[in-house]
Design an enzyme around this catalytic site. Structure first.
Site, PDB file in Angstrom:
ATOM      1  N   LYS A  98       0.872  -1.181   0.000  1.00 44.48           N
ATOM      2  CA  LYS A  98       0.000   0.000   0.000  1.00 44.48           C
ATOM      3  C   LYS A  98       0.899   1.218   0.000  1.00 44.48           C
ATOM      4  CE  LYS A  98      -4.236  -1.719   2.022  1.00 44.48           C
ATOM      5  NZ  LYS A  98      -3.893  -3.132   1.726  1.00 44.48           N
ATOM      6  N   ASP A 135      -1.399  -2.302  -4.230  1.00 46.64           N
ATOM      7  CA  ASP A 135      -2.795  -2.261  -3.796  1.00 46.64           C
ATOM      8  C   ASP A 135      -3.381  -0.899  -4.163  1.00 46.64           C
ATOM      9  OD1 ASP A 135      -2.608  -4.767  -2.671  1.00 46.64           O
ATOM     10  OD2 ASP A 135      -2.704  -4.098  -0.597  1.00 46.64           O
ATOM     11  N   ARG A 185      -4.988  -6.815 -10.958  1.00 50.68           N
ATOM     12  CA  ARG A 185      -5.922  -7.464 -10.030  1.00 50.68           C
ATOM     13  C   ARG A 185      -7.214  -6.631 -10.028  1.00 50.68           C
ATOM     14  NH1 ARG A 185      -4.207  -6.709  -4.190  1.00 50.68           N
ATOM     15  NH2 ARG A 185      -2.630  -8.272  -4.650  1.00 50.68           N
TER      16      ARG A 185
HETATM   17  P1  FDA Z   1     -18.725  -9.614  -2.302  1.00 47.96           P
HETATM   18  O1  FDA Z   1     -18.416  -8.556  -1.295  1.00 47.96           O
HETATM   19  O2  FDA Z   1     -19.968  -9.481  -3.096  1.00 47.96           O
HETATM   20  O3  FDA Z   1     -18.668 -11.008  -1.571  1.00 47.96           O
HETATM   21  C1  FDA Z   1     -19.032 -12.214  -2.186  1.00 47.96           C
HETATM   22  C2  FDA Z   1     -19.054 -13.295  -1.137  1.00 47.96           C
HETATM   23  O4  FDA Z   1     -17.730 -13.517  -0.656  1.00 47.96           O
HETATM   24  C3  FDA Z   1     -19.851 -12.935   0.121  1.00 47.96           C
HETATM   25  O5  FDA Z   1     -21.196 -13.244  -0.024  1.00 47.96           O
HETATM   26  C4  FDA Z   1     -19.155 -13.772   1.171  1.00 47.96           C
HETATM   27  O6  FDA Z   1     -19.564 -15.117   1.082  1.00 47.96           O
HETATM   28  C5  FDA Z   1     -17.727 -13.713   0.748  1.00 47.96           C
HETATM   29  N1  FDA Z   1     -16.999 -12.603   1.392  1.00 47.96           N
HETATM   30  C6  FDA Z   1     -16.609 -11.444   0.835  1.00 47.96           C
HETATM   31  N2  FDA Z   1     -15.923 -10.687   1.720  1.00 47.96           N
HETATM   32  C7  FDA Z   1     -15.900 -11.394   2.863  1.00 47.96           C
HETATM   33  C8  FDA Z   1     -15.339 -11.163   4.152  1.00 47.96           C
HETATM   34  N3  FDA Z   1     -14.666 -10.040   4.445  1.00 47.96           N
HETATM   35  N4  FDA Z   1     -15.491 -12.112   5.104  1.00 47.96           N
HETATM   36  C9  FDA Z   1     -16.157 -13.252   4.847  1.00 47.96           C
HETATM   37  N5  FDA Z   1     -16.723 -13.542   3.632  1.00 47.96           N
HETATM   38  C10 FDA Z   1     -16.591 -12.623   2.667  1.00 47.96           C
HETATM   39  N6  FDA Z   1      -9.959  -3.678  -2.257  1.00 47.96           N
HETATM   40  C11 FDA Z   1      -9.422  -2.453  -2.515  1.00 47.96           C
HETATM   41  O7  FDA Z   1     -10.133  -1.445  -2.481  1.00 47.96           O
HETATM   42  N7  FDA Z   1      -8.090  -2.347  -2.829  1.00 47.96           N
HETATM   43  C12 FDA Z   1      -7.272  -3.428  -2.914  1.00 47.96           C
HETATM   44  O8  FDA Z   1      -6.083  -3.272  -3.207  1.00 47.96           O
HETATM   45  C13 FDA Z   1      -7.822  -4.713  -2.635  1.00 47.96           C
HETATM   46  N8  FDA Z   1      -7.055  -5.839  -2.696  1.00 47.96           N
HETATM   47  C14 FDA Z   1      -7.666  -7.085  -2.623  1.00 47.96           C
HETATM   48  C15 FDA Z   1      -6.926  -8.242  -2.852  1.00 47.96           C
HETATM   49  C16 FDA Z   1      -7.569  -9.466  -2.933  1.00 47.96           C
HETATM   50  C17 FDA Z   1      -6.769 -10.681  -3.233  1.00 47.96           C
HETATM   51  C18 FDA Z   1      -8.971  -9.542  -2.720  1.00 47.96           C
HETATM   52  C19 FDA Z   1      -9.691 -10.855  -2.808  1.00 47.96           C
HETATM   53  C20 FDA Z   1      -9.693  -8.422  -2.417  1.00 47.96           C
HETATM   54  C21 FDA Z   1      -9.057  -7.175  -2.344  1.00 47.96           C
HETATM   55  N9  FDA Z   1      -9.771  -6.016  -2.062  1.00 47.96           N
HETATM   56  C22 FDA Z   1      -9.193  -4.794  -2.310  1.00 47.96           C
HETATM   57  C23 FDA Z   1     -11.123  -6.108  -1.431  1.00 47.96           C
HETATM   58  C24 FDA Z   1     -12.233  -6.015  -2.464  1.00 47.96           C
HETATM   59  O9  FDA Z   1     -12.326  -4.718  -2.968  1.00 47.96           O
HETATM   60  C25 FDA Z   1     -13.589  -6.388  -1.838  1.00 47.96           C
HETATM   61  O10 FDA Z   1     -13.902  -5.484  -0.813  1.00 47.96           O
HETATM   62  C26 FDA Z   1     -13.671  -7.796  -1.271  1.00 47.96           C
HETATM   63  O11 FDA Z   1     -12.966  -8.704  -2.042  1.00 47.96           O
HETATM   64  C27 FDA Z   1     -15.146  -8.259  -1.206  1.00 47.96           C
HETATM   65  O12 FDA Z   1     -15.690  -8.298  -2.491  1.00 47.96           O
HETATM   66  P2  FDA Z   1     -16.008  -9.668  -3.292  1.00 47.96           P
HETATM   67  O13 FDA Z   1     -15.597  -9.463  -4.709  1.00 47.96           O
HETATM   68  O14 FDA Z   1     -15.377 -10.803  -2.616  1.00 47.96           O
HETATM   69  O15 FDA Z   1     -17.559  -9.755  -3.369  1.00 47.96           O
END
Ligand code: FDA
Length: 309
Positions: A98, A135, A185
């Site tokens: 970050k 990030d 990503r």
């Molecule tokens: P969504 O939030 O719709 O979740 C889908 C499903 O995944 C949920 O129903 C639940 O089952 C599960 N889930 C998601 N989050 C969960 C949690 N915290 N605990 C438990 N279950 C959970 N953001 C950003 O702004 N800058 C960045 O640099 C990054 N970097 C990053 C790296 C990686 C490898 C990942 C996977 C994510 C990030 N993020 C991020 C976070 C991203 O923006 C986002 O907030 C989360 O991934 C949650 O979004 P989903 O796409 O998983 O979908």
């Protein structure tokens, strides 16, 4: 409705003191954070990589307001990379940084201070045979972060970026970065953003995510699908099949401690699956964003405050 409150709390020093000092907090934090220091994080990395998963390591920290802490962040990453080299983990472990932890927001020359710090990290990463991914933080940092990316990619073309589908600007940024060799990503976005710059409706964020996925898979870059959402994962697999991309020409990424059975399932199905492994003492902001993403996490956390019966 709780999400925005938690995201505001994620940046409150007062809340940080209260939450970090509560004795019950630690066990809940442990679900998402691999340890206070490098050693326990390495133990987690060894377990994950032995199970066929790749990792990206994050030394926790953000919103640094003085040079000494920015330098300490750089040094922590250099130590991390030296250890990855000694353990010959360069081909399985990359690093996520970050830029705010490298001093990006410092009033006098923050951008250049962050660039100088992360450049040292990128140099060592290249020597160790691995890569750095930048990030993405709140929308005010995107221009500076993408400028650092351009600078680093001149000498370290494997440097990756994160784009957030909730930002309106991301469609253009994805198009610009879906080029040869570019590692992107794609995530939905984890910060509290105003309606002037970002979709507020989850359905709109999801639709934007799918549009960006299409652009990435149609391009010549290396898509990194950062999501736990089963719909986004299925669509990415469909796009990979349609564009004749074998696993290894794209990858999935998920956070440590989140949907671990799905991480396993995808790896067992032959996908490249990378786990984002955060560690360090400064876990508060990261932890609060994980609570904000999912109300069930908050319930779990609050229950741990209830007196034992
Ligand atoms: P969504 O939030 O719709 O979740 C889908 C499903 O995944 C949920 O129903 C639940 O089952 C599960 N889930 C998601 N989050 C969960 C949690 N915290 N605990 C438990 N279950 C959970 N953001 C950003 O702004 N800058 C960045 O640099 C990054 N970097 C990053 C790296 C990686 C490898 C990942 C996977 C994510 C990030 N993020 C991020 C976070 C991203 O923006 C986002 O907030 C989360 O991934 C949650 O979004 P989903 O796409 O998983 O979908």
């Amino acid at each position: 409705m709780l999400g925005p409150v938690l995201l505001a709390a994620a940046r409150s020093d007062r809340m940080r003191r209260v939450v970090a000092a509560a004795p019950v907090t630690r066990p809940v934090v442990r679900r998402f954070v691999a340890g206070d220091a490098l050693d326990p994080a390495l133990a987690a990395v060894r377990t994950l990589t032995a199970g066929g998963l790749d990792v990206t390591l994050d030394h926790l920290g953000e919103d640094v307001t003085d040079r000494a802490t920015a330098h300490a962040t750089r040094d922590a990453y250099l130590r991390m990379l030296e250890t990855l080299r000694d353990e010959r983990l360069g081909d399985r472990a990359e690093v996520s940084v970050k830029l705010s932890a490298f001093g990006q927001a410092l009033p006098d020359g923050g951008h250049d201070i962050a660039l100088a710090g992360v450049r040292r990290v990128a140099e060592l990463a290249t020597a160790v045979g691995t890569t750095v991914t930048l990030d993405m933080e709140d929308h005010t940092t995107v221009d500076s972060t993408l400028a650092v990316l351009r600078e680093l990619r001149r000498e370290h073309p494997g440097t990756g970026a994160v784009l957030q589908s909730y930002l309106f600007r991301t469609e253009d940024d994805v198009r610009a970065l879906a080029a040869e060799g570019s590692r992107v990503r794609l995530v939905k976005g984890a910060y509290r953003e105003p309606a002037s710059v970002a979709y507020q409706d989850r359905k709109e964020v999801d639709k934007a995510y799918v549009r960006a996925l299409r652009t990435l898979f149609a391009g010549d870059g290396y898509p990194m699908v950062g999501s736990h959402d089963p719909r986004m994962i299925a669509i990415a697999q469909e796009l990979a099949a349609r564009s004749h991309r074998a696993p290894g020409r794209y990858e999935f990424q998920m956070l440590y401690g989140v949907r671990t059975a799905e991480q396993r399932r995808l790896a067992d199905a032959g996908e490249r699956m990378r786990i984002y492994v955060p560690y360090g003492a400064d876990w508060y902001g990261y932890f609060m964003r994980r609570l904000a993403e999912r109300p069930a996490n908050l319930t779990f956390f609050l229950r741990s405050f209830a007196p034992a019966r």
